[in-house]
Scaffold this active site. Structure first.
Site, mmCIF file in Angstrom:
data_model
loop_
_atom_site.group_PDB
_atom_site.id
_atom_site.type_symbol
_atom_site.label_atom_id
_atom_site.label_comp_id
_atom_site.label_asym_id
_atom_site.label_seq_id
_atom_site.Cartn_x
_atom_site.Cartn_y
_atom_site.Cartn_z
ATOM 1 N N LYS A 1 0.893 -1.136 -0.001
ATOM 2 C CA LYS A 1 -0.022 -0.032 -0.093
ATOM 3 C C LYS A 1 0.841 1.266 -0.026
ATOM 4 C CE LYS A 1 -1.977 2.416 3.099
ATOM 5 N NZ LYS A 1 -1.800 3.779 2.491
ATOM 6 N N GLU B 1 10.648 1.026 9.613
ATOM 7 C CA GLU B 1 11.867 2.167 9.222
ATOM 8 C C GLU B 1 11.004 3.419 9.432
ATOM 9 O OE1 GLU B 1 14.616 1.279 8.365
ATOM 10 O OE2 GLU B 1 14.273 -0.838 7.778
ATOM 11 N N CYS C 1 13.972 10.665 5.700
ATOM 12 C CA CYS C 1 14.093 10.278 7.012
ATOM 13 C C CYS C 1 15.418 10.389 7.391
ATOM 14 C CB CYS C 1 13.441 8.700 7.051
ATOM 15 S SG CYS C 1 14.168 7.766 5.923
ATOM 16 N N GLU D 1 11.208 15.866 14.276
ATOM 17 C CA GLU D 1 11.533 15.840 12.673
ATOM 18 C C GLU D 1 10.692 16.767 12.123
ATOM 19 O OE1 GLU D 1 10.070 11.904 10.927
ATOM 20 O OE2 GLU D 1 11.955 11.825 9.955
HETATM 21 P P1 NAD Z 1 2.809 8.267 7.723
HETATM 22 O O1 NAD Z 1 3.047 7.383 8.981
HETATM 23 O O2 NAD Z 1 1.700 9.109 8.160
HETATM 24 O O3 NAD Z 1 2.198 7.364 6.460
HETATM 25 C C1 NAD Z 1 3.115 6.391 6.121
HETATM 26 C C2 NAD Z 1 2.225 5.043 5.539
HETATM 27 O O4 NAD Z 1 1.488 4.488 6.719
HETATM 28 C C3 NAD Z 1 1.153 5.680 4.495
HETATM 29 O O5 NAD Z 1 0.981 4.550 3.355
HETATM 30 C C4 NAD Z 1 -0.252 5.894 5.354
HETATM 31 O O6 NAD Z 1 -1.270 5.746 4.740
HETATM 32 C C5 NAD Z 1 0.159 4.594 6.422
HETATM 33 N N1 NAD Z 1 -0.563 4.882 7.383
HETATM 34 C C6 NAD Z 1 -1.087 6.044 8.245
HETATM 35 N N2 NAD Z 1 -1.621 5.742 9.242
HETATM 36 C C7 NAD Z 1 -1.829 4.491 9.378
HETATM 37 C C8 NAD Z 1 -2.493 3.279 9.979
HETATM 38 N N3 NAD Z 1 -3.019 3.850 11.346
HETATM 39 N N4 NAD Z 1 -2.513 1.983 9.969
HETATM 40 C C9 NAD Z 1 -1.896 1.656 8.851
HETATM 41 N N5 NAD Z 1 -1.090 2.577 8.067
HETATM 42 C C10 NAD Z 1 -1.182 3.691 8.309
HETATM 43 O O7 NAD Z 1 4.060 8.787 7.353
HETATM 44 P P2 NAD Z 1 4.174 9.698 6.069
HETATM 45 O O8 NAD Z 1 3.795 11.203 6.595
HETATM 46 O O9 NAD Z 1 3.753 9.187 4.837
HETATM 47 O O10 NAD Z 1 5.577 9.797 5.872
HETATM 48 C C11 NAD Z 1 6.633 10.620 6.705
HETATM 49 C C12 NAD Z 1 7.161 9.610 7.684
HETATM 50 O O11 NAD Z 1 8.073 8.668 7.259
HETATM 51 C C13 NAD Z 1 8.296 10.623 8.469
HETATM 52 O O12 NAD Z 1 8.270 10.676 9.780
HETATM 53 C C14 NAD Z 1 9.579 9.777 7.963
HETATM 54 O O13 NAD Z 1 10.715 9.838 8.756
HETATM 55 C C15 NAD Z 1 9.315 8.584 7.681
HETATM 56 N N6 NAD Z 1 10.025 7.664 6.685
HETATM 57 C C16 NAD Z 1 11.137 6.876 7.163
HETATM 58 C C17 NAD Z 1 11.976 6.327 6.210
HETATM 59 C C18 NAD Z 1 12.801 5.213 6.718
HETATM 60 O O14 NAD Z 1 13.524 4.379 6.022
HETATM 61 N N7 NAD Z 1 13.154 5.290 8.083
HETATM 62 C C19 NAD Z 1 11.752 6.391 4.863
HETATM 63 C C20 NAD Z 1 10.747 7.383 4.422
HETATM 64 C C21 NAD Z 1 9.979 8.146 5.485
#
Ligand code: NAD
Length: 486
Positions: A174, A249, A283, A382
């Site tokens: 997803k 991650e 990230c 962050e």
């Molecule tokens: P997010 O956690 O809001 O969303 C990430 C994904 O999770 C999306 O597909 C979203 O639809 C899904 N999601 C959201 N709530 C959910 C739930 N309750 N249950 C299941 N799925 C859910 O994050 P974002 O805003 O899309 O991305 C930014 C974040 O991602 C930042 O904090 C960043 O640090 C992190 N990030 C980490 C890495 C890494 O490799 N460590 C890489 C990229 C991004």
């Protein structure tokens, strides 16, 4: 254009007919509509993946054949590289040169794991009972849910699909609701390759509904997630209900440490890249630049001057080096952090505003704060935008203490020409990814992941493959005689 999801080898709409408009963050225009999965669509995808796994069609496909299919997919991605890169720019906003890098990396990732499919190895063991033939085999985990964010929409998905498939699992990916287009395009290439139906399913939908239904489904064996730390915590909690395997991650507040014996030009170039690549929505972004006080004034002045030269605009336009933030919401979130920094007394040395000539799009200037303290929100949290803090240290010990003074532990970079210093400092950094004299380069061969609240487990490399395998011990009694227990 109307996109479809990919479930059980077919391109489908959401059963409810619900859709979501996808926005280009540089123009604020709608560039496509995608199905908005509801729980019934999620259930369909999970059943398809479960059936495909339990039937054995994929896990019993020879490793060589699995590898060949991954190679074919890698080649197809390369063939469609321009289209995929442009789609990524239109959906995510990143400059074309960054999108091209991502797509190339994605193709290479499939190629890397194609080779690894035939290198899954167990062990034979010499145990105390000489009548026992004891060995260890590796097996796929089963049905894996893969949830990824919007900052590297295709690449984050591929980091999960490639090892998952090589290991013989069946998958439901997803992408983020903001940036699903390249993943849905990838589904077309996956279909063309000819994986057995149900082996890969790609569904669009949001976190609260589709994501939530996925992580709570009891037919799932593993969840691999990249995204925010708060969501990661929810996933761990949901996974605990039936003990799903989890890899996470998450976020970072990563330091770049600039020692006084660095090569200043190199440290400036990579320092800017650390902070502003992908508009800081990374990230592993170097969002805290720690600078030896002896060179602080020169470094800070040149850093600020060079940041003003970064060419900002629509990622497909020639020479653009920085695009917009991904969404209006992210723009607001970052602006609020900038205001918080000002309110807490930090000095806004540059940026903080929309670039003057751009009236549309979620663009923000590279933003630099100085005179910050370690307890400020802009130093601790962050931000995920083009906002960086410049800080001074006076000793190596202080630099290490400041670098580690975060609840996160994803990445860190150090800049020094002194080899002994580099090797002295590196082991003291509490994080999973480190660089010396550059920042950000990632390799499919190297494990990616964090310490502390930056996550658990590793992606990529042999470690990423391991995360998609179960370990089974086998013991065979070689004796012809009863043991005589009773
Ligand atoms: P997010 O956690 O809001 O969303 C990430 C994904 O999770 C999306 O597909 C979203 O639809 C899904 N999601 C959201 N709530 C959910 C739930 N309750 N249950 C299941 N799925 C859910 O994050 P974002 O805003 O899309 O991305 C930014 C974040 O991602 C930042 O904090 C960043 O640090 C992190 N990030 C980490 C890495 C890494 O490799 N460590 C890489 C990229 C991004």
């Amino acid at each position: 254009m109307n996109y479809k999801m990919y479930i059980n080898g077919e391109f489908v709409n959401a059963m409810s007919g619900k859709t979501r408009s996808i926005i280009n963050p540089a123009t604020e225009e709608v560039i496509g509509t995608v199905p908005e999965s509801q729980p019934e669509d999620v259930a369909l995808a999970v059943t398809a993946a479960r059936t495909a796994f339990d039937s054995g069609t994929w896990r019993n496909t020879s490793a060589q054949e699995r590898g060949k299919l991954l190679l074919k997919l890698s080649a197809l991605i390369k063939q469609h590289a321009t289209e995929l890169a442009e789609l990524e720019v239109n959906n995510n906003g990143k400059p074309k040169r960054e999108a091209e890098f991502d797509i190339d990396d994605a193709a290479n990732c499939f190629e890397y794991y194609a080779g690894m499919a035939t290198k899954i190895m167990g062990q034979t063991l010499s145990v105390p009972d000489t009548n026992s033939f004891s060995y260890v085999v590796k097996e796929p985990i089963g049905v894996c849910v893969q949830i990824v964010p919007w900052n590297y929409p295709l690449l984050m998905g591929v980091w999960k699909l490639a090892p998952g498939l090589a290991a013989g699992n069946t998958l439901i990916l997803k992408p983020s609701e903001l940036t699903p287009l390249t993943a849905l395009k990838l589904a077309e290439l996956i279909h063309e390759v000819g994986f057995p139906k149900g082996v890969v399913n790609i569904i669009s939908g949001d976190g609260a509904t589709a994501g939530n239904a996925l992580i709570n489904n009891s037919l799932i064996d593993k969840i691999a997630f990249t995204g925010g730390t708060l969501t990661g915590k929810k996933i761990m909690e949901a996974a605990s209900k039936n003990m799903k395997k989890v890899t996470l991650e998450l976020g970072g507040k990563n330091p770049a440490i600039i020692f006084d014996d660095c090569d200043m030009d190199i440290a400036l170039d990579w320092g800017l890249f650390a902070a502003f690549a992908n508009s800081g929505q990374v990230c592993s972004a170097g969002s805290r630049i720690l600078i030896d006080e002896k060179i602080y004034d020169e470094y800070a002045a040149r850093f600020i001057a060079k940041s003003k030269e970064i060419k900002i605009g629509f990622g497909l336009d020639e020479g653009i080096q920085m695009g917009p933030l991904v969404s209006a919401l992210q723009y607001e979130k970052v602006k609020n952090y900038i205001q918080a920094g000002i309110n807490e007394g930090a000095k806004l040395s540059s940026g903080g505003e929309r670039p003057a000539p751009l009236s549309k799009g979620y663009f923000l200037l590279p933003t630099i704060f100085e005179n910050v303290t370690e307890d400020m929100r802009i130093v601790k949290e962050e931000i995920f935008g083009p906002v960086v803090v410049l800080m001074k240290f006076s000793t190596e010990e202080e630099a290490i203490r400041m670098a580690n003074n975060t609840e996160y532990g994803l990445a860190a970079g150090i800049f020094t020409q002194n080899l002994s210093r580099a090797h002295r400092v590196l082991p003291q950094l509490r994080c999973g990814i480190t660089w010396v004299n550059y920042f950000h380069p990632t390799f499919n061969e190297q494990p990616w992941g964090g310490y502390k609240q930056s996550g658990t487990g590793r992606e990529l490399g042999t470690y990423g493959m391991e995360a998609y395998l179960e370990t089974k011990q086998v013991n065979i009694n070689l004796s012809n005689e009863p043991a005589g227990w009773y």
